[in-house]
Design a protein around this motif. Structure first.
Motif, PDB file in Angstrom:
ATOM      1  N   ARG A   1       0.826  -1.213   0.000  1.00  0.00           N
ATOM      2  CA  ARG A   1       0.000   0.000   0.000  1.00  0.00           C
ATOM      3  C   ARG A   1       0.862   1.265   0.000  1.00  0.00           C
ATOM      4  NH1 ARG A   1      -5.371  -0.415   0.911  1.00  0.00           N
ATOM      5  NH2 ARG A   1      -6.178  -2.499   1.333  1.00  0.00           N
ATOM      6  N   TRP A   2       1.971   1.239   0.696  1.00  0.00           N
ATOM      7  CA  TRP A   2       2.872   2.390   0.743  1.00  0.00           C
ATOM      8  C   TRP A   2       3.352   2.726  -0.672  1.00  0.00           C
ATOM      9  CZ3 TRP A   2       4.134   5.747   4.507  1.00  0.00           C
ATOM     10  CH2 TRP A   2       5.252   6.555   4.295  1.00  0.00           C
TER      11      TRP A   2
ATOM     12  N   ALA B   1       0.505   4.035  -2.926  1.00  0.00           N
ATOM     13  CA  ALA B   1       0.189   5.445  -2.660  1.00  0.00           C
ATOM     14  C   ALA B   1       1.110   6.358  -3.459  1.00  0.00           C
ATOM     15  CB  ALA B   1       0.298   5.740  -1.166  1.00  0.00           C
ATOM     16  N   GLU B   2       2.373   5.968  -3.604  1.00  0.00           N
ATOM     17  CA  GLU B   2       3.317   6.752  -4.408  1.00  0.00           C
ATOM     18  C   GLU B   2       2.936   6.719  -5.885  1.00  0.00           C
ATOM     19  OE1 GLU B   2       5.955   8.700  -3.436  1.00  0.00           O
ATOM     20  OE2 GLU B   2       5.092   8.374  -1.438  1.00  0.00           O
TER      21      GLU B   2
ATOM     22  N   ALA C   1      -0.122   6.261  -7.058  1.00  0.00           N
ATOM     23  CA  ALA C   1      -1.348   7.060  -7.174  1.00  0.00           C
ATOM     24  C   ALA C   1      -1.037   8.554  -7.174  1.00  0.00           C
ATOM     25  CB  ALA C   1      -2.310   6.716  -6.043  1.00  0.00           C
ATOM     26  N   ALA C   2      -0.017   8.948  -6.441  1.00  0.00           N
ATOM     27  CA  ALA C   2       0.348  10.367  -6.378  1.00  0.00           C
ATOM     28  C   ALA C   2       0.843  10.882  -7.722  1.00  0.00           C
ATOM     29  CB  ALA C   2       1.417  10.586  -5.300  1.00  0.00           C
TER      30      ALA C   2
ATOM     31  N   LEU D   1      -7.447   3.448  -4.512  1.00  0.00           N
ATOM     32  CA  LEU D   1      -6.161   3.590  -3.824  1.00  0.00           C
ATOM     33  C   LEU D   1      -5.604   4.975  -4.141  1.00  0.00           C
ATOM     34  CD1 LEU D   1      -4.820   0.089  -4.851  1.00  0.00           C
ATOM     35  CD2 LEU D   1      -5.794   0.715  -2.627  1.00  0.00           C
ATOM     36  N   GLY D   2      -5.590   5.825  -3.154  1.00  0.00           N
ATOM     37  CA  GLY D   2      -5.139   7.188  -3.370  1.00  0.00           C
ATOM     38  C   GLY D   2      -3.762   7.438  -2.797  1.00  0.00           C
ATOM     39  N   PRO D   3      -3.245   8.639  -3.047  1.00  0.00           N
ATOM     40  CA  PRO D   3      -1.943   9.006  -2.472  1.00  0.00           C
ATOM     41  C   PRO D   3      -2.058   9.160  -0.969  1.00  0.00           C
ATOM     42  CG  PRO D   3      -2.888  10.834  -3.726  1.00  0.00           C
ATOM     43  CD  PRO D   3      -3.818   9.675  -3.872  1.00  0.00           C
ATOM     44  N   ARG D   4      -0.918   9.117  -0.311  1.00  0.00           N
ATOM     45  CA  ARG D   4      -0.914   9.351   1.140  1.00  0.00           C
ATOM     46  C   ARG D   4      -1.321  10.805   1.405  1.00  0.00           C
ATOM     47  NH1 ARG D   4       3.712   6.436   0.549  1.00  0.00           N
ATOM     48  NH2 ARG D   4       5.032   8.273   0.600  1.00  0.00           N
TER      49      ARG D   4
END
Length: 177
Positions: free
Chosen positions: A56-57, A60-61, A63-64, A173-176
């Motif tokens: 997931r980490w 998130a990158e 997705a960003a 799944l979005g960015p952090r």
């Protein structure tokens, strides 16, 4: 299993759905026959048993970094044990780089025997599925190109999501934050 997929922008999504409709209207296998609300035109990057915290980490990158412009290159057919008709995407460095990042995250945190070898970098062929069937050669010898609209130009991949094959649910799944 959990897929990791990228969704198209609204205009490109509509063009793919038009292609689905035209195939269905011609009596050919089409993704239009899958009426589930989770059925959307998408690009599959990988699949794994679980989206762990480290996966997931990384996701998130990825997705960003969206949206990601892409270019359709034409029709492609696969026979792997199913017959698939798709629009292929240009494997440009930005796209293949994101794919590699997702693959490495999934492969690092999943049992190797659970991974689909067709998603492995070097074997992965970026495409948006238009029709699929278990009937071998279903699209061979057909005048399919004349049925389809022109692939969407321009197009962008805008959203990262995961589909859970057990619960039949989708997670964006979005960015952090």
């Amino acid at each position: 299993m959990r897929t990791v997929e990228l969704l198209l922008d609204e205009a490109a999504d509509a063009r793919v759905r038009e292609a689905w409709r035209r195939l269905a209207d011609a009596g050919l296998p089409s993704q239009a026959h899958h009426r589930s609300p989770t059925n959307s035109p998408h690009l599959t990057l990988a699949a794994c048993p679980e989206l762990t915290a480290p996966i997931r980490w990384e996701l998130a990158e990825v997705a960003a970094g969206l949206p990601l412009p892409v270019r359709f290159t034409g029709i492609v057919r696969f026979e792997r044990p199913t017959s698939v008709l798709a629009w292929s995407l240009e494997p440009e460095p930005a796209l293949t780089g994101r794919h590699r990042r997702v693959w490495e995250a999934v492969a690092s945190h999943s049992p190797p025997e659970t991974l689909n070898p067709f998603h492995e970098p070097g074997r992965w062929s970026p495409h948006i599925t238009l029709g699929r069937t278990r009937r071998a050669g279903a699209f061979a010898g057909r005048r399919v190109p004349g049925l389809l609209p022109v692939p969407p130009l321009p197009a962008a991949l805008t959203t990262l999501r995961s589909f859970d094959t057990e619960t039949r649910t989708v997670e964006i799944l979005g960015p952090r934050p």
